[in-house]
Design a protein around this motif. Sequence first.
Motif: not given
Length: 86
Positions: A55-56, A58-60, A62-63
């Motif tokens: 998940d980490e 995915h967030k990075k 996306k940013e």
Amino acid sequence: MSRHDKVAQALKEEISLIIHDELKDPRLGFVTITKLELTPDLRCAKVFYSVFGKDEDHKKTKEALNSSLGFIRRLIARRIKLRFAP
């Protein structure tokens, strides 16, 4: 194959090449472009992607993609000759 489908496929391929070859963001993970939805007037595109990892990641990713949106759009406008760059 209609013009709409051809443009959508060309955009999908170019975006994939840009992400893998041109972007040098360290936050970017292993990204795969899965789908591209294009409006009938070819002005807006919605790009769907998947990221391999946690998940980490995915967030990075996306940013990183959100911050490089203008860069990707500029390269698309140069490479694909359309009236408007989606």
